[in-house]
Design a protein around this motif. Structure first.
Motif, mmCIF file in Angstrom:
data_model
loop_
_atom_site.group_PDB
_atom_site.id
_atom_site.type_symbol
_atom_site.label_atom_id
_atom_site.label_comp_id
_atom_site.label_asym_id
_atom_site.label_seq_id
_atom_site.Cartn_x
_atom_site.Cartn_y
_atom_site.Cartn_z
ATOM 1 N N THR A 117 10.725 0.747 2.371
ATOM 2 C CA THR A 117 10.337 0.457 0.985
ATOM 3 C C THR A 117 9.490 1.524 0.302
ATOM 4 O OG1 THR A 117 8.298 -0.673 1.610
ATOM 5 C CG2 THR A 117 10.304 -2.022 1.509
ATOM 6 N N GLY A 118 8.947 2.462 1.072
ATOM 7 C CA GLY A 118 8.013 3.433 0.493
ATOM 8 C C GLY A 118 6.587 2.924 0.473
ATOM 9 N N TYR A 119 6.382 1.703 0.927
ATOM 10 C CA TYR A 119 5.060 1.073 0.965
ATOM 11 C C TYR A 119 4.793 0.534 2.370
ATOM 12 C CZ TYR A 119 5.356 0.934 -4.134
ATOM 13 O OH TYR A 119 5.467 1.278 -5.450
ATOM 14 N N VAL A 120 3.517 0.264 2.643
ATOM 15 C CA VAL A 120 3.130 -0.432 3.866
ATOM 16 C C VAL A 120 2.635 -1.816 3.462
ATOM 17 C CG1 VAL A 120 1.494 -0.472 5.791
ATOM 18 C CG2 VAL A 120 2.558 1.673 5.122
ATOM 19 N N VAL A 121 3.093 -2.832 4.171
ATOM 20 C CA VAL A 121 2.659 -4.201 3.898
ATOM 21 C C VAL A 121 1.318 -4.428 4.595
ATOM 22 C CG1 VAL A 121 3.184 -6.644 4.235
ATOM 23 C CG2 VAL A 121 5.027 -5.032 3.685
ATOM 24 N N ASP A 122 0.287 -4.731 3.824
ATOM 25 C CA ASP A 122 -1.043 -5.052 4.344
ATOM 26 C C ASP A 122 -1.360 -6.500 4.010
ATOM 27 O OD1 ASP A 122 -1.529 -2.486 5.353
ATOM 28 O OD2 ASP A 122 -2.429 -1.792 3.489
ATOM 29 N N PHE A 123 -2.197 -7.148 4.851
ATOM 30 C CA PHE A 123 -2.470 -8.565 4.578
ATOM 31 C C PHE A 123 -3.794 -9.087 5.116
ATOM 32 C CE2 PHE A 123 0.411 -8.022 8.120
ATOM 33 C CZ PHE A 123 -0.217 -8.699 9.148
ATOM 34 N N PHE A 124 -4.434 -8.432 6.060
ATOM 35 C CA PHE A 124 -5.752 -8.898 6.529
ATOM 36 C C PHE A 124 -6.802 -8.477 5.506
ATOM 37 C CE2 PHE A 124 -4.051 -8.348 11.053
ATOM 38 C CZ PHE A 124 -3.779 -9.688 11.209
ATOM 39 N N ASP A 125 -7.476 -9.442 4.930
ATOM 40 C CA ASP A 125 -8.411 -9.163 3.837
ATOM 41 C C ASP A 125 -9.767 -9.781 4.151
ATOM 42 O OD1 ASP A 125 -9.747 -8.799 1.441
ATOM 43 O OD2 ASP A 125 -8.317 -9.962 0.241
ATOM 44 N N PHE A 126 -10.718 -8.927 4.554
ATOM 45 C CA PHE A 126 -12.066 -9.399 4.854
ATOM 46 C C PHE A 126 -13.014 -9.264 3.665
ATOM 47 C CE2 PHE A 126 -10.456 -9.141 9.137
ATOM 48 C CZ PHE A 126 -11.046 -10.231 9.737
ATOM 49 N N ARG A 127 -12.480 -8.955 2.518
ATOM 50 C CA ARG A 127 -13.206 -8.929 1.250
ATOM 51 C C ARG A 127 -14.237 -7.812 1.132
ATOM 52 N NH1 ARG A 127 -10.766 -12.167 -2.622
ATOM 53 N NH2 ARG A 127 -9.164 -13.106 -1.331
ATOM 54 N N PHE A 144 -5.663 -4.538 5.362
ATOM 55 C CA PHE A 144 -4.994 -3.773 6.412
ATOM 56 C C PHE A 144 -4.023 -4.656 7.175
ATOM 57 C CE2 PHE A 144 -8.916 -5.499 8.032
ATOM 58 C CZ PHE A 144 -8.645 -5.913 9.330
ATOM 59 N N ASN A 145 -3.378 -4.108 8.208
ATOM 60 C CA ASN A 145 -2.372 -4.852 8.957
ATOM 61 C C ASN A 145 -2.533 -4.625 10.466
ATOM 62 O OD1 ASN A 145 -0.987 -2.410 9.703
ATOM 63 N ND2 ASN A 145 -0.057 -2.378 7.675
ATOM 64 N N ILE A 146 -1.609 -5.152 11.255
ATOM 65 C CA ILE A 146 -1.691 -5.038 12.712
ATOM 66 C C ILE A 146 -1.499 -3.596 13.159
ATOM 67 C CG2 ILE A 146 -0.508 -5.680 14.861
ATOM 68 C CD1 ILE A 146 -0.232 -8.508 13.616
ATOM 69 N N ALA A 147 -0.585 -2.862 12.523
ATOM 70 C CA ALA A 147 -0.388 -1.459 12.882
ATOM 71 C C ALA A 147 -1.671 -0.666 12.660
ATOM 72 C CB ALA A 147 0.759 -0.860 12.072
ATOM 73 N N ASP A 148 -2.348 -0.906 11.545
ATOM 74 C CA ASP A 148 -3.620 -0.223 11.272
ATOM 75 C C ASP A 148 -4.647 -0.541 12.352
ATOM 76 O OD1 ASP A 148 -2.466 0.661 8.887
ATOM 77 O OD2 ASP A 148 -3.365 -0.957 7.711
ATOM 78 N N THR A 149 -4.688 -1.798 12.751
ATOM 79 C CA THR A 149 -5.623 -2.221 13.795
ATOM 80 C C THR A 149 -5.304 -1.515 15.106
ATOM 81 O OG1 THR A 149 -5.824 -4.381 12.724
ATOM 82 C CG2 THR A 149 -6.560 -4.228 15.016
ATOM 83 N N ALA A 150 -4.022 -1.418 15.446
ATOM 84 C CA ALA A 150 -3.614 -0.732 16.675
ATOM 85 C C ALA A 150 -3.997 0.744 16.625
ATOM 86 C CB ALA A 150 -2.110 -0.893 16.890
ATOM 87 N N ILE A 151 -3.808 1.381 15.477
ATOM 88 C CA ILE A 151 -4.168 2.787 15.331
ATOM 89 C C ILE A 151 -5.668 2.981 15.551
ATOM 90 C CG2 ILE A 151 -4.361 4.683 13.659
ATOM 91 C CD1 ILE A 151 -1.656 3.624 12.471
ATOM 92 N N VAL A 152 -6.480 2.168 14.904
ATOM 93 C CA VAL A 152 -7.932 2.295 15.038
ATOM 94 C C VAL A 152 -8.374 2.020 16.477
ATOM 95 C CG1 VAL A 152 -10.146 1.284 14.328
ATOM 96 C CG2 VAL A 152 -8.416 1.825 12.610
ATOM 97 N N CYS A 153 -7.848 0.976 17.091
ATOM 98 C CA CYS A 153 -8.201 0.671 18.485
ATOM 99 C C CYS A 153 -7.727 1.780 19.421
ATOM 100 C CB CYS A 153 -7.622 -0.670 18.911
ATOM 101 S SG CYS A 153 -8.387 -2.081 18.091
ATOM 102 N N GLY A 154 -6.530 2.316 19.167
ATOM 103 C CA GLY A 154 -6.016 3.411 19.984
ATOM 104 C C GLY A 154 -6.887 4.646 19.887
ATOM 105 N N ASN A 166 0.840 -1.195 0.000
ATOM 106 C CA ASN A 166 0.000 0.000 0.000
ATOM 107 C C ASN A 166 0.879 1.250 0.000
ATOM 108 O OD1 ASN A 166 -1.813 2.048 0.479
ATOM 109 N ND2 ASN A 166 -2.696 1.146 2.311
ATOM 110 N N PRO A 167 0.824 2.047 -1.070
ATOM 111 C CA PRO A 167 1.647 3.260 -1.115
ATOM 112 C C PRO A 167 0.992 4.456 -0.428
ATOM 113 C CG PRO A 167 0.485 3.013 -3.178
ATOM 114 C CD PRO A 167 0.134 1.797 -2.326
ATOM 115 N N GLY A 168 -0.229 4.282 0.082
ATOM 116 C CA GLY A 168 -0.950 5.400 0.678
ATOM 117 C C GLY A 168 -1.370 5.129 2.102
ATOM 118 N N ALA A 169 -2.402 5.825 2.501
ATOM 119 C CA ALA A 169 -2.961 5.655 3.848
ATOM 120 C C ALA A 169 -4.208 4.783 3.727
ATOM 121 C CB ALA A 169 -3.299 7.014 4.437
ATOM 122 N N ALA A 170 -5.115 4.933 4.674
ATOM 123 C CA ALA A 170 -6.357 4.163 4.655
ATOM 124 C C ALA A 170 -7.064 4.340 3.314
ATOM 125 C CB ALA A 170 -7.264 4.624 5.791
ATOM 126 N N PHE A 171 -7.549 3.249 2.784
ATOM 127 C CA PHE A 171 -8.275 3.223 1.516
ATOM 128 C C PHE A 171 -7.397 3.672 0.344
ATOM 129 C CE2 PHE A 171 -11.355 4.330 4.880
ATOM 130 C CZ PHE A 171 -12.044 3.134 4.906
#
Length: 150
Positions: A106-116, A121-131, A45-50
């Motif tokens: 790398t200039g990118y964020v590695v995302d991997f949780f895919d609920f279709r 998204f990834n664990i860092a994204d989850t931590a940000i949202v929960c925080g 992912n070269p950007g932020a959310a979405f």
């Protein structure tokens, strides 16, 4: 729980999971965990959310450094009874640093949780949202109750 432990835990789990994905998958590869519901899908992912603000690495670095600076400044000023607020700040900072590490490497964020039905998204994204959720909950409900009781 001290904020530093929360931050370090989030960073370690986030980076471990991303390194595992990098070592065992190719970009675009998807492994169904629950068919058509949850997959592990390797996305860069070269950007932020979405996918917003693609390739704005300097902007994201500035935001993350500002966030960490604000946390360092404000955290000692937060009363100890606001444990949920302190925990939320730790999650937010840990998640931000986890994604910044990817962007620097790398200039990118590695995302991997895919609920279709949601962007990958990834664990860092989850931590940000929960925080952020912990911070908002504290500010709306717990902080106001203390003001009323004073």
């Amino acid at each position: 729980m001290p904020i530093l432990l929360v931050v370090l835990f989030v960073i370690l789990i986030d980076q471990f999971s991303k390194n595992y994905i990098l070592a065992h998958m190719l970009p675009g590869m998807s492994i169904p965990v629950i068919q058509d519901i949850f997959h592990i899908t390797y996305v860069l992912n070269p950007g932020a959310a979405f996918g917003l603000f693609e390739h704005q690495t300097l902007f994201f670095l500035f935001v993350a450094v500002s966030l960490v600076g604000a946390a360092i400044y404000f955290y000692p000023r937060i009363p100890k009874q606001y444990g949920l607020l302190r925990f939320g700040i730790g999650l937010l900072v840990g998640g931000a640093i986890g994604n910044v590490i990817d962007r620097i490497k790398t200039g990118y964020v590695v995302d991997f949780f895919d609920f279709r039905i949601w962007p990958v998204f990834n664990i860092a994204d989850t931590a940000i949202v929960c925080g952020v959720g912990c911070i908002i909950f504290t500010m709306i409900y717990l902080y106001k109750e203390d003001e009323i009781n004073d």
